[in-house]
Design a protein around this motif. Structure first.
Motif, PDB file in Angstrom:
ATOM      1  N   VAL A   1      16.611  -3.108  -0.806  1.00  0.00           N
ATOM      2  CA  VAL A   1      17.227  -2.525  -1.996  1.00  0.00           C
ATOM      3  C   VAL A   1      18.752  -2.615  -1.891  1.00  0.00           C
ATOM      4  CG1 VAL A   1      17.489  -0.423  -3.389  1.00  0.00           C
ATOM      5  CG2 VAL A   1      15.237  -1.057  -2.479  1.00  0.00           C
ATOM      6  N   ALA A   2      19.298  -2.391  -0.710  1.00  0.00           N
ATOM      7  CA  ALA A   2      20.755  -2.500  -0.521  1.00  0.00           C
ATOM      8  C   ALA A   2      21.223  -3.930  -0.809  1.00  0.00           C
ATOM      9  CB  ALA A   2      21.133  -2.089   0.900  1.00  0.00           C
ATOM     10  N   LYS A   3      20.476  -4.925  -0.330  1.00  0.00           N
ATOM     11  CA  LYS A   3      20.837  -6.320  -0.587  1.00  0.00           C
ATOM     12  C   LYS A   3      20.733  -6.626  -2.077  1.00  0.00           C
ATOM     13  CE  LYS A   3      19.766 -11.103   0.752  1.00  0.00           C
ATOM     14  NZ  LYS A   3      20.593 -11.557  -0.331  1.00  0.00           N
TER      15      LYS A   3
ATOM     16  N   TYR B   1      10.484 -13.428  -2.666  1.00  0.00           N
ATOM     17  CA  TYR B   1       9.204 -13.260  -1.983  1.00  0.00           C
ATOM     18  C   TYR B   1       9.442 -12.938  -0.516  1.00  0.00           C
ATOM     19  CZ  TYR B   1       7.094 -15.269  -6.144  1.00  0.00           C
ATOM     20  OH  TYR B   1       6.685 -15.485  -7.437  1.00  0.00           O
ATOM     21  N   ASN B   2       8.443 -12.267   0.086  1.00  0.00           N
ATOM     22  CA  ASN B   2       8.490 -11.918   1.506  1.00  0.00           C
ATOM     23  C   ASN B   2       9.743 -11.120   1.855  1.00  0.00           C
ATOM     24  OD1 ASN B   2       6.024 -13.294   2.293  1.00  0.00           O
ATOM     25  ND2 ASN B   2       7.153 -15.163   1.836  1.00  0.00           N
ATOM     26  N   VAL B   3      10.102 -10.182   0.978  1.00  0.00           N
ATOM     27  CA  VAL B   3      11.275  -9.356   1.254  1.00  0.00           C
ATOM     28  C   VAL B   3      10.912  -8.313   2.314  1.00  0.00           C
ATOM     29  CG1 VAL B   3      12.204  -9.687  -1.074  1.00  0.00           C
ATOM     30  CG2 VAL B   3      10.829  -7.667  -0.591  1.00  0.00           C
ATOM     31  N   LYS B   4      11.916  -7.829   2.999  1.00  0.00           N
ATOM     32  CA  LYS B   4      11.720  -6.785   4.005  1.00  0.00           C
ATOM     33  C   LYS B   4      11.716  -5.420   3.315  1.00  0.00           C
ATOM     34  CE  LYS B   4      12.092  -9.567   7.584  1.00  0.00           C
ATOM     35  NZ  LYS B   4      10.841 -10.277   7.758  1.00  0.00           N
ATOM     36  N   ALA B   5      10.913  -4.522   3.824  1.00  0.00           N
ATOM     37  CA  ALA B   5      10.858  -3.174   3.251  1.00  0.00           C
ATOM     38  C   ALA B   5      12.187  -2.452   3.461  1.00  0.00           C
ATOM     39  CB  ALA B   5       9.723  -2.375   3.890  1.00  0.00           C
ATOM     40  N   THR B   6      12.794  -2.636   4.625  1.00  0.00           N
ATOM     41  CA  THR B   6      14.029  -1.944   4.963  1.00  0.00           C
ATOM     42  C   THR B   6      15.224  -2.842   4.670  1.00  0.00           C
ATOM     43  OG1 THR B   6      12.866  -0.752   6.696  1.00  0.00           O
ATOM     44  CG2 THR B   6      15.267  -0.795   6.844  1.00  0.00           C
ATOM     45  N   GLY B   7      16.176  -2.310   3.924  1.00  0.00           N
ATOM     46  CA  GLY B   7      17.406  -3.048   3.639  1.00  0.00           C
ATOM     47  C   GLY B   7      17.346  -3.904   2.392  1.00  0.00           C
TER      48      GLY B   7
ATOM     49  N   ALA C   1       0.824  -1.214   0.000  1.00  0.00           N
ATOM     50  CA  ALA C   1       0.000   0.000   0.000  1.00  0.00           C
ATOM     51  C   ALA C   1       0.855   1.259   0.000  1.00  0.00           C
ATOM     52  CB  ALA C   1      -0.914   0.012   1.224  1.00  0.00           C
ATOM     53  N   ALA C   2       0.549   2.152  -0.926  1.00  0.00           N
ATOM     54  CA  ALA C   2       1.217   3.450  -0.975  1.00  0.00           C
ATOM     55  C   ALA C   2       0.947   4.220   0.307  1.00  0.00           C
ATOM     56  CB  ALA C   2       0.698   4.245  -2.176  1.00  0.00           C
ATOM     57  N   MET C   3       1.886   5.072   0.665  1.00  0.00           N
ATOM     58  CA  MET C   3       1.751   6.009   1.783  1.00  0.00           C
ATOM     59  C   MET C   3       1.891   5.335   3.161  1.00  0.00           C
ATOM     60  SD  MET C   3       0.812   8.906  -0.043  1.00  0.00           S
ATOM     61  CE  MET C   3      -0.229  10.049   0.817  1.00  0.00           C
ATOM     62  N   THR C   4       2.252   4.061   3.213  1.00  0.00           N
ATOM     63  CA  THR C   4       2.475   3.403   4.504  1.00  0.00           C
ATOM     64  C   THR C   4       3.976   3.445   4.800  1.00  0.00           C
ATOM     65  OG1 THR C   4       2.618   1.248   3.432  1.00  0.00           O
ATOM     66  CG2 THR C   4       0.451   1.897   4.286  1.00  0.00           C
ATOM     67  N   PRO C   5       4.363   3.350   6.085  1.00  0.00           N
ATOM     68  CA  PRO C   5       5.780   3.538   6.418  1.00  0.00           C
ATOM     69  C   PRO C   5       6.744   2.597   5.692  1.00  0.00           C
ATOM     70  CG  PRO C   5       4.432   3.653   8.399  1.00  0.00           C
ATOM     71  CD  PRO C   5       3.522   3.221   7.278  1.00  0.00           C
ATOM     72  N   GLY C   6       6.470   1.293   5.688  1.00  0.00           N
ATOM     73  CA  GLY C   6       7.379   0.347   5.046  1.00  0.00           C
ATOM     74  C   GLY C   6       7.458   0.547   3.545  1.00  0.00           C
ATOM     75  N   CYS C   7       6.308   0.756   2.927  1.00  0.00           N
ATOM     76  CA  CYS C   7       6.275   0.937   1.475  1.00  0.00           C
ATOM     77  C   CYS C   7       6.942   2.249   1.073  1.00  0.00           C
ATOM     78  CB  CYS C   7       4.848   0.850   0.956  1.00  0.00           C
ATOM     79  SG  CYS C   7       4.113  -0.778   1.235  1.00  0.00           S
ATOM     80  N   THR C   8       6.817   3.262   1.912  1.00  0.00           N
ATOM     81  CA  THR C   8       7.487   4.534   1.659  1.00  0.00           C
ATOM     82  C   THR C   8       8.996   4.349   1.733  1.00  0.00           C
ATOM     83  OG1 THR C   8       5.610   5.803   2.486  1.00  0.00           O
ATOM     84  CG2 THR C   8       7.758   6.914   2.471  1.00  0.00           C
ATOM     85  N   LYS C   9       9.473   3.639   2.755  1.00  0.00           N
ATOM     86  CA  LYS C   9      10.908   3.381   2.911  1.00  0.00           C
ATOM     87  C   LYS C   9      11.442   2.654   1.685  1.00  0.00           C
ATOM     88  CE  LYS C   9      14.876   2.689   5.059  1.00  0.00           C
ATOM     89  NZ  LYS C   9      15.918   3.482   4.409  1.00  0.00           N
ATOM     90  N   GLN C  10      10.725   1.607   1.261  1.00  0.00           N
ATOM     91  CA  GLN C  10      11.167   0.818   0.115  1.00  0.00           C
ATOM     92  C   GLN C  10      11.192   1.673  -1.153  1.00  0.00           C
ATOM     93  OE1 GLN C  10       8.673  -2.537  -0.873  1.00  0.00           O
ATOM     94  NE2 GLN C  10      10.400  -3.667  -1.734  1.00  0.00           N
ATOM     95  N   ALA C  11      10.139   2.443  -1.408  1.00  0.00           N
ATOM     96  CA  ALA C  11      10.087   3.292  -2.601  1.00  0.00           C
ATOM     97  C   ALA C  11      11.212   4.320  -2.587  1.00  0.00           C
ATOM     98  CB  ALA C  11       8.728   3.980  -2.706  1.00  0.00           C
ATOM     99  N   CYS C  12      11.475   4.911  -1.424  1.00  0.00           N
ATOM    100  CA  CYS C  12      12.541   5.913  -1.323  1.00  0.00           C
ATOM    101  C   CYS C  12      13.914   5.272  -1.527  1.00  0.00           C
ATOM    102  CB  CYS C  12      12.455   6.653   0.008  1.00  0.00           C
ATOM    103  SG  CYS C  12      11.007   7.747   0.102  1.00  0.00           S
ATOM    104  N   ASP C  13      14.095   4.033  -1.051  1.00  0.00           N
ATOM    105  CA  ASP C  13      15.362   3.331  -1.288  1.00  0.00           C
ATOM    106  C   ASP C  13      15.562   3.081  -2.784  1.00  0.00           C
ATOM    107  OD1 ASP C  13      15.966   3.307   1.406  1.00  0.00           O
ATOM    108  OD2 ASP C  13      15.548   1.165   1.692  1.00  0.00           O
TER     109      ASP C  13
END
Length: 157
Positions: free
Chosen positions: A147-149, A139-145, A42-54
Motif C-alpha cells: 500500500v505504501a508503494k 500481480y504477485n504483490v507483497k502483503a507488507t509494504g 483469505a480473510a483473517m490470515t496475517p498477511g491479508c490482515t496487514k494488507q487490509a489494515c494498511d
C-alpha cells in the motif's frame, strides 16, 4: 491453469458481488470514480490482515485523492463480516466464492508458495479510472509494504 492477465488500457471486467452484509456492490456503479480493487487469498490470515489494515489506514488520503477501495477474496460474507469487525476495516470487502471475478482479473491460478507450485488466489491490485479502464495492474504483490508503494506511485506521498 493460469487465467489471462489484465494490462493498463484494458477495460476492467465488471462484477457484482456481495459484501460482508450480503449487499451487492457492482463495479459499474463506481463509474465516475477512481477505484482500487485488490484481491487477497483469505480473510483473517496475517498477511491479508496487514494488507487490509494498511488500506484502512490509508483510506482518508486515498479518498481525498478520489479513490474508492474494494477488497475481494473467495471468503463467504459471514467470514468477511468477522474480519471487518475484528480489524475495523472501513471499506467494502466482497465475496467471490466461485472465483469468477478472480479469474476475470487473472488473480487466480498457479503461484509459488513456500517453494511449491499451488493453485490459488494471486495477491493482485488494480487501479481503475473513472471510465472503467485499468490504469495499473499489479500481480504477485507483497502483503507488507504494498500500500505504501502504491501510494507513492499514485503521487500521494
Amino acid at each position: 491453469m493460469q487465467t489471462p492477465r489484465l494490462a493498463p488500457g484494458d477495460t476492467a471486467p465488471d462484477f457484482t458481488l456481495p459484501d460482508a452484509e450480503g449487499t451487492t456492490v457492482s463495479l459499474h456503479d463506481q463509474r465516475g470514480r477512481k477505484v482500487i480493487v485488490y484481491f487477497y487469498p483469505a480473510a483473517m490470515t496475517p498477511g491479508c490482515t496487514k494488507q487490509a489494515c494498511d488500506f484502512r489506514d490509508s483510506l482518508d488520503s486515498l479518498g481525498a485523492a478520489g479513490y474508492t477501495v474494494l477488497g475481494i477474496s473467495p471468503d463467504k460474507p459471514e467470514k468477511l463480516a468477522k474480519f471487518r469487525d475484528r480489524d475495523g476495516v472501513t471499506f467494502p470487502l466482497l465475496s467471490d466464492p466461485d472465483r469468477t471475478t478472480l479469474g476475470a482479473y487473472g488473480a487466480f491460478g498457479e503461484k509459488t508458495m513456500y517453494g511449491k507450485t499451488v493453485t490459488g488466489v494471486i495477491r493482485s491490485t488494480f487501479v481503475i479510472d473513472e471510465d472503467g479502464v485499468v490504469e495499473q495492474a499489479r500481480y504477485n504483490v507483497k502483503a507488507t509494504g504494498h500500500v505504501a508503494k502504491l501510494r507513492r506511485d499514485l503521487g500521494l506521498d
